[in-house]
Design a protein around this motif. Structure first.
Motif, PDB file in Angstrom:
ATOM      1  N   ALA A  20      44.279  56.935 -26.279  1.00  0.00           N
ATOM      2  CA  ALA A  20      43.996  56.185 -24.858  1.00  0.00           C
ATOM      3  C   ALA A  20      45.314  55.880 -24.009  1.00  0.00           C
ATOM      4  CB  ALA A  20      43.289  54.805 -25.465  1.00  0.00           C
ATOM      5  N   ILE A  21      46.347  55.698 -24.914  1.00  0.00           N
ATOM      6  CA  ILE A  21      47.606  55.330 -24.119  1.00  0.00           C
ATOM      7  C   ILE A  21      47.869  56.847 -23.468  1.00  0.00           C
ATOM      8  CG2 ILE A  21      49.986  54.872 -24.464  1.00  0.00           C
ATOM      9  CD1 ILE A  21      48.966  52.475 -26.363  1.00  0.00           C
ATOM     10  N   TYR A  22      47.867  57.759 -24.085  1.00  0.00           N
ATOM     11  CA  TYR A  22      48.318  58.957 -23.640  1.00  0.00           C
ATOM     12  C   TYR A  22      47.517  59.428 -22.230  1.00  0.00           C
ATOM     13  CZ  TYR A  22      50.938  60.672 -27.730  1.00  0.00           C
ATOM     14  OH  TYR A  22      51.751  60.969 -28.480  1.00  0.00           O
ATOM     15  N   GLU A  23      46.277  58.855 -22.282  1.00  0.00           N
ATOM     16  CA  GLU A  23      45.206  59.209 -21.046  1.00  0.00           C
ATOM     17  C   GLU A  23      45.707  58.095 -20.150  1.00  0.00           C
ATOM     18  OE1 GLU A  23      40.840  57.924 -20.779  1.00  0.00           O
ATOM     19  OE2 GLU A  23      40.902  59.950 -21.379  1.00  0.00           O
ATOM     20  N   LEU A  24      46.239  56.985 -20.259  1.00  0.00           N
ATOM     21  CA  LEU A  24      46.579  56.191 -19.481  1.00  0.00           C
ATOM     22  C   LEU A  24      47.576  56.570 -18.720  1.00  0.00           C
ATOM     23  CD1 LEU A  24      46.516  53.434 -17.851  1.00  0.00           C
ATOM     24  CD2 LEU A  24      47.799  52.591 -19.879  1.00  0.00           C
ATOM     25  N   ILE A  25      48.755  57.169 -19.350  1.00  0.00           N
ATOM     26  CA  ILE A  25      50.003  57.404 -18.857  1.00  0.00           C
ATOM     27  C   ILE A  25      49.930  58.774 -17.926  1.00  0.00           C
ATOM     28  CG2 ILE A  25      52.519  58.332 -19.168  1.00  0.00           C
ATOM     29  CD1 ILE A  25      51.795  55.183 -19.924  1.00  0.00           C
ATOM     30  N   ALA A  26      48.978  59.749 -18.548  1.00  0.00           N
ATOM     31  CA  ALA A  26      48.682  61.010 -17.767  1.00  0.00           C
ATOM     32  C   ALA A  26      47.789  60.995 -16.623  1.00  0.00           C
ATOM     33  CB  ALA A  26      47.819  62.037 -18.862  1.00  0.00           C
ATOM     34  N   SER A  27      47.189  59.720 -16.490  1.00  0.00           N
ATOM     35  CA  SER A  27      46.506  59.200 -15.224  1.00  0.00           C
ATOM     36  C   SER A  27      47.372  59.059 -14.107  1.00  0.00           C
ATOM     37  CB  SER A  27      45.307  58.357 -15.514  1.00  0.00           C
ATOM     38  OG  SER A  27      45.823  56.983 -15.705  1.00  0.00           O
ATOM     39  N   HIS A  28      48.494  58.686 -14.546  1.00  0.00           N
ATOM     40  CA  HIS A  28      49.465  58.098 -13.338  1.00  0.00           C
ATOM     41  C   HIS A  28      49.477  59.089 -12.266  1.00  0.00           C
ATOM     42  CE1 HIS A  28      53.272  57.993 -11.291  1.00  0.00           C
ATOM     43  NE2 HIS A  28      52.852  56.742 -10.877  1.00  0.00           N
ATOM     44  N   PRO A  29      50.082  60.356 -12.588  1.00  0.00           N
ATOM     45  CA  PRO A  29      50.274  61.535 -11.622  1.00  0.00           C
ATOM     46  C   PRO A  29      48.944  61.763 -10.583  1.00  0.00           C
ATOM     47  CG  PRO A  29      51.581  62.187 -13.585  1.00  0.00           C
ATOM     48  CD  PRO A  29      50.446  60.940 -14.159  1.00  0.00           C
ATOM     49  N   PRO A  30      47.842  62.107 -11.287  1.00  0.00           N
ATOM     50  CA  PRO A  30      46.735  62.227 -10.336  1.00  0.00           C
ATOM     51  C   PRO A  30      46.441  61.011  -9.384  1.00  0.00           C
ATOM     52  CG  PRO A  30      46.287  62.901 -12.565  1.00  0.00           C
ATOM     53  CD  PRO A  30      47.648  62.226 -12.577  1.00  0.00           C
ATOM     54  N   SER A  31      46.446  59.745  -9.897  1.00  0.00           N
ATOM     55  CA  SER A  31      46.136  58.689  -8.986  1.00  0.00           C
ATOM     56  C   SER A  31      47.094  58.375  -8.093  1.00  0.00           C
ATOM     57  CB  SER A  31      46.098  57.507 -10.131  1.00  0.00           C
ATOM     58  OG  SER A  31      47.375  56.798 -10.518  1.00  0.00           O
ATOM     59  N   ALA A  32      48.343  58.681  -8.246  1.00  0.00           N
ATOM     60  CA  ALA A  32      49.587  58.660  -7.409  1.00  0.00           C
ATOM     61  C   ALA A  32      49.283  59.775  -6.358  1.00  0.00           C
ATOM     62  CB  ALA A  32      50.749  58.609  -8.054  1.00  0.00           C
TER      63      ALA A  32
END
Length: 177
Positions: A20-32
Motif C-alpha cells: 500500500a505504501i509503494y502504491e502511495l509513493i508511486a502515485s505521486h508522479p502521475p498525480s503531480a
C-alpha cells in the motif's frame, strides 16, 4: 498452531502495508504530472505538511497542498514536458506509522536539444534531469488507509542536509528492526 497463525498474520500485514505504501509513493508522479488535485487531497492528512526546504515554497494543510499543483506555473511546467520519476522507496514500518525515504527525479523535455533518431521510437530532442531530490515521507494509517502527515524534500545539491536525510532514514530503519 495459533502462534504460527499469528506470526503468519503479522507477516501478511507487513506485506500488505508495504504494498500500500509503494502504491502511495508511486502515485505521486502521475498525480503531480496531471495536476490531479483531488487525488493529491485524498492522500494527505487534513493538517499535512509539504516542505520543499529553504529555497522553495511549500504548503500546509490538505487544501493548500492540493492547490499547489493547480498553480499556473505548475501547468506551464506540465505543458513544457514535466515528468517525475521516483525510485523504489525504503520503508520503515512502525505500527500505524511509517517513515519512507526515497529519491525523486524531475525530468524535463529538452526543447533545445539536438534532434536524434532512435530505431523504432522516432525522433526526439531528448530530456534532461532538472533536479534530483531526496524525500522523507511521514505516513499514518487512518481508517485503514496510509496517508501523508509530512513530506520533506531536499535537492541533492552537495550540501549536508539531503545526505543527512538519507542517513536518518537508514539509521531509523536499523533502530526499528
Amino acid at each position: 498452531m495459533t502462534e504460527q497463525h499469528d506470526a503468519l498474520e503479522q507477516r501478511l500485514r507487513i506485506i500488505e502495508d508495504k504494498l500500500a505504501i509503494y502504491e502511495l509513493i508511486a502515485s505521486h508522479p502521475p498525480s503531480a504530472d496531471t495536476a490531479f488535485a483531488d487525488y493529491t487531497a485524498s492522500v494527505y492528512l487534513q493538517d499535512g505538511v509539504f516542505n520543499r526546504g529553504e529555497n522553495l515554497d511549500g504548503a500546509q494543510g490538505v487544501d493548500e497542498i492540493a492547490a499547489f499543483i493547480l498553480r499556473p506555473a505548475h501547468e506551464e511546467a506540465i505543458r513544457g514536458g514535466l515528468a517525475h520519476f521516483t525510485g523504489l522507496p525504503l520503508i520503515d514500518l512502525r505500527g500505524d506509522q511509517a517513515v519512507v525515504t526515497s529519491y525523486l527525479q524531475i525530468v524535463q523535455l529538452d526543447k533545445q536539444g539536438k534532434c536524434r533518431q532512435l530505431a523504432n521510437h522516432g525522433v526526439s530532442t531528448g530530456y534532461r534531469i532538472h533536479r534530483v531530490v531526496v524525500n522523507r515521507w511521514e505516513l499514518e494509517r487512518h481508517a485503514g488507509r496510509w496517508k501523508i502527515r509530512r513530506r520533506t524534500l531536499l535537492p541533492v545539491d552537495g550540501t549536508d542536509a539531503p545526505r543527512q536525510l538519507l542517513a536518518r532514514g537508514l539509521a531509523d530503519l536499523l533502530a526499528n528492526r
